[in-house]
Enzyme design. Structure first.
Site: not given
Ligand SMILES: NC(=O)C1=CN([C@@H]2O[C@H](COP(=O)(O)OP(=O)(O)OC[C@H]3O[C@@H](n4cnc5c(N)ncnc54)[C@H](O)[C@@H]3O)[C@@H](O)[C@H]2O)C=CC1
Ligand SMILES: O=C(CO)[C@H](O)[C@H](O)COP(=O)(O)O
Length: 301
Positions: A169, A176
């Site tokens: 990833k 990306e």
């Molecule tokens: N948004 C995207 O496009 C993508 C995100 N990711 C990854 O997925 C993961 C989550 O990302 P998102 O959902 O976008 O983030 P987000 O910020 O929308 O959600 C994260 C959630 O985790 C909760 N949280 C934080 N610490 C916590 C804990 N100790 N216990 C329980 N809940 C907790 C927060 O309250 C929040 O609701 C990250 O590692 C991100 O890098 C991966 C691929 C794509």
């Molecule tokens: O993993 C992802 C998409 O594939 C997340 O959107 C990630 O946050 C993208 O990386 P950056 O925040 O550095 O733009």
């Protein structure tokens, strides 16, 4: 199957909904009480804490972490530790650094799967692409959940041992960055060049049969449609950067040249210095909204 989901933000909530849709049971926890209540409305069993979630799962626990990379993952694992045994499976679906994942796989008293997740919020309907590392038996055990969360059986695979899912990833994100930079540069030349072009029309034409058609290019088309062909007030500031930095660091360590990814990362860092108003950076800023619903930095009036 019964799945515990910790982290109910943009991505975790999609895991909950897709697993529920396939007829499995979900126990859900987030630090944000509203997120827990909303998941409960959708059919999940709410938990009051990580420990409460673990206790509600009983034996053979199956747990999916979808929290921000870094301290939040360690905090959740610390709370889980005394409730886990080697029959249990923990999946980390976030963008964790692969060396953190190999350490956690060693330290966690359960089978540990590091799962790179791609697709962003659009995965709610389409499903994700999942790159999984860790023990084969645990991957097989979690197949019904991966089938539900991914686009289907072809949307997930076991990459190899611990760390390999997040390693793949990490490189995905490096690619990306480079693709975003390439589209940005092309559109910047068209925007600054000798013809007065409608960039939405260019993107739409390219997306219909051109060699360079892609989802990112569809997001370019969407950005021009929604922001205007000059990107309106979208700023030339690109946030993020951790996964790209890790990719470049790993490439240096492996002595593999990755000049495009390095250059794209450098452009991001450069955007934060606000030396100029590069079009490509503003497009990247807006594209991250398209695929990840990350906040668009806007120019001040
Ligand atoms: N948004 C995207 O496009 C993508 C995100 N990711 C990854 O997925 C993961 C989550 O990302 P998102 O959902 O976008 O983030 P987000 O910020 O929308 O959600 C994260 C959630 O985790 C909760 N949280 C934080 N610490 C916590 C804990 N100790 N216990 C329980 N809940 C907790 C927060 O309250 C929040 O609701 C990250 O590692 C991100 O890098 C991966 C691929 C794509
Ligand atoms: O993993 C992802 C998409 O594939 C997340 O959107 C990630 O946050 C993208 O990386 P950056 O925040 O550095 O733009």
């Amino acid at each position: 199957m019964q799945l515990g989901v910790i982290g109910l933000g943009r991505m975790g909530r999609i895991v909950v909904d897709r697993v529920l849709d396939e007829g499995h049971d979900v126990v859900a926890f987030d630090l944000d009480e509203e997120a827990v209540a909303s998941a409960a409305d959708a059919g999940a069993t709410p938990a009051e804490s990580v420990v409460d979630l673990a206790e509600r799962l009983g034996d053979d626990k199956r747990i999916w972490l979808m929290v921000p990379a870094g301290e939040a993952v360690d905090a959740a694992l610390d709370d889980l530790e005394s409730h886990l045994s080697d029959d249990d499976v923990v999946v980390d679906g976030g963008n964790s650094y692969f060396e953190d994942s190999t350490r956690r796989a060693d330290e966690t008293p359960a089978a540990y799967l590091d799962c790179g997740t791609s697709g962003g919020p659009a995965g709610a309907e389409l499903g994700f692409s999942l790159m999984v590392g860790g023990p084969e038996w645990a991957y097989e055990e979690m197949t019904p959940v991966f089938d539900a969360v991914a686009t289907g059986p072809a949307g997930h695979d076991r990459m190899g041992p611990a760390g390999s899912g997040h390693y793949v990833k990490m490189v995905h994100n490096g690619v990306e960055y480079a693709l975003m930079q390439a589209y940005g540069e092309g559109f910047e030349l068209l925007a600054e060049g000798r013809y007065d072009l409608d960039l939405e029309a260019v993107a739409r034409t390219w997306n219909n049969g051109a060699v360079i058609r892609s989802w990112l290019l569809e997001l370019c088309e969407e950005a021009f449609r929604e922001e205007g062909t000059d990107l309106g007030d979208v700023d030339d500031y690109v946030a993020g950067g951790s996964t790209g930095t890790w990719t470049v660091q790993e490439a240096l360590e492996q002595e593999v040249p990755v000049p495009l990814i390095y250059q794209a990362l450098g452009e991001r860092f450069g955007s934060r210095a606000r030396e100029d108003g590069r079009f490509s950076r503003r497009l990247a800023n807006r594209l991250r909204y398209g695929f990840g619903r990350h906040e668009v930095a806007r120019r001040e009036e």
